[in-house]
Design a protein around this motif. Structure first.
Motif, short mmCIF file in Angstrom:
data_model
loop_
_atom_site.label_atom_id
_atom_site.label_comp_id
_atom_site.label_asym_id
_atom_site.label_seq_id
_atom_site.Cartn_x
_atom_site.Cartn_y
_atom_site.Cartn_z
N LEU A 39 0.85 -1.19 0.00
CA LEU A 39 0.00 0.00 0.00
C LEU A 39 0.88 1.24 0.00
O LEU A 39 1.96 1.25 0.61
CB LEU A 39 -0.92 -0.01 1.22
N ILE A 40 0.43 2.30 -0.71
CA ILE A 40 1.21 3.53 -0.81
C ILE A 40 0.36 4.72 -0.39
O ILE A 40 -0.83 4.57 -0.10
CB ILE A 40 1.76 3.71 -2.25
N ASN A 41 0.98 5.89 -0.35
CA ASN A 41 0.31 7.16 -0.04
C ASN A 41 -0.37 7.16 1.33
O ASN A 41 -1.40 7.81 1.52
CB ASN A 41 -0.68 7.54 -1.14
N GLY A 42 0.16 6.42 2.27
CA GLY A 42 -0.35 6.44 3.64
C GLY A 42 -1.44 5.44 3.96
O GLY A 42 -1.83 5.29 5.11
N PHE A 43 -1.98 4.75 2.96
CA PHE A 43 -3.01 3.74 3.22
C PHE A 43 -2.40 2.61 4.02
O PHE A 43 -1.23 2.27 3.86
CB PHE A 43 -3.58 3.19 1.90
N THR A 68 -7.48 1.19 5.69
CA THR A 68 -7.84 2.28 6.59
C THR A 68 -6.79 3.37 6.39
O THR A 68 -5.96 3.27 5.49
CB THR A 68 -7.92 1.80 8.06
N ASN A 69 -6.85 4.41 7.22
CA ASN A 69 -5.97 5.57 7.06
C ASN A 69 -6.19 6.16 5.67
O ASN A 69 -5.26 6.39 4.90
CB ASN A 69 -4.51 5.20 7.28
N LEU A 70 -7.47 6.38 5.37
CA LEU A 70 -7.89 6.80 4.03
C LEU A 70 -7.35 8.17 3.66
O LEU A 70 -7.29 9.08 4.49
CB LEU A 70 -9.42 6.81 3.96
N ARG A 94 -19.12 -0.30 0.43
CA ARG A 94 -19.55 0.34 1.67
C ARG A 94 -18.44 0.21 2.68
O ARG A 94 -17.75 -0.79 2.75
CB ARG A 94 -20.83 -0.31 2.18
N GLY A 95 -18.29 1.24 3.46
CA GLY A 95 -17.27 1.26 4.49
C GLY A 95 -17.88 1.47 5.86
O GLY A 95 -19.00 1.05 6.13
N THR A 96 -17.16 2.19 6.69
CA THR A 96 -17.58 2.48 8.06
C THR A 96 -18.99 3.06 8.07
O THR A 96 -19.32 3.92 7.27
CB THR A 96 -16.60 3.49 8.69
N VAL A 123 -10.12 9.72 8.40
CA VAL A 123 -8.99 8.83 8.12
C VAL A 123 -9.10 7.52 8.86
O VAL A 123 -8.51 6.52 8.47
CB VAL A 123 -7.62 9.48 8.42
N THR A 124 -9.86 7.48 9.96
CA THR A 124 -10.02 6.24 10.72
C THR A 124 -11.09 5.33 10.12
O THR A 124 -11.25 4.20 10.56
CB THR A 124 -10.36 6.52 12.19
#
Length: 136
Positions: A39-43, A68-70, A94-96, A123-124
């Protein structure tokens, strides 16, 4: 090419031709097994769900996504070259708490996270799902 044999279930050792055909089929279809994607860009992978990974069986590709850490409008990961689709594929998931998210898998192998239409997420938040396509 796999030769198909007619099997008479009343015959002795009827399972032998079946096993030969299944063995031939198995060798005719390549299976990469599960490959973890970087995963890149913080994901990040959602720890209690599993790792984002991909698998190719013949021409069929299966992606397991757990992130996570979208990060708004960013590339999640780059797929290995032989996993690219022929054309871009949009995915909805679908997510959170039922929030709807979109992903686009480009024919360049980039898996893009797109902001939800209402623009509301944290982001969570997390998203996960299973996606399938044919490479052609």
């Amino acid at each position: 090419m796999i030769n198909i044999t007619t099997i008479n279930h009343g015959q002795a050792n009827w399972d032998e031709p079946l096993n030969r055909m299944l063995e031939g089929l198995g060798s005719a279809v390549e299976d990469t097994g599960w490959i973890d994607l970087t995963l890149i860009n913080g994901f990040e992978n959602r720890a209690n769900i599993g790792k984002t990974s991909i698998r190719k069986i013949g021409e069929i590709v299966v992606l397991r996504l757990s992130i996570t850490n979208l990060v708004r409008d960013a590339v999640i990961a780059k797929l290995p070259t032989n996993f690219y689709p022929q054309q871009s594929i949009p995915f909805s998931l679908r997510g959170t708490i039922g929030r709807s998210f979109s992903l686009t898998l480009g024919n360049d192998g980039n898996l893009n996270f797109e902001s939800p239409m209402d623009g509301q997420f944290d982001v969570t938040d997390y998203v996960g799902g299973t996606f399938v396509w044919v490479t052609g």
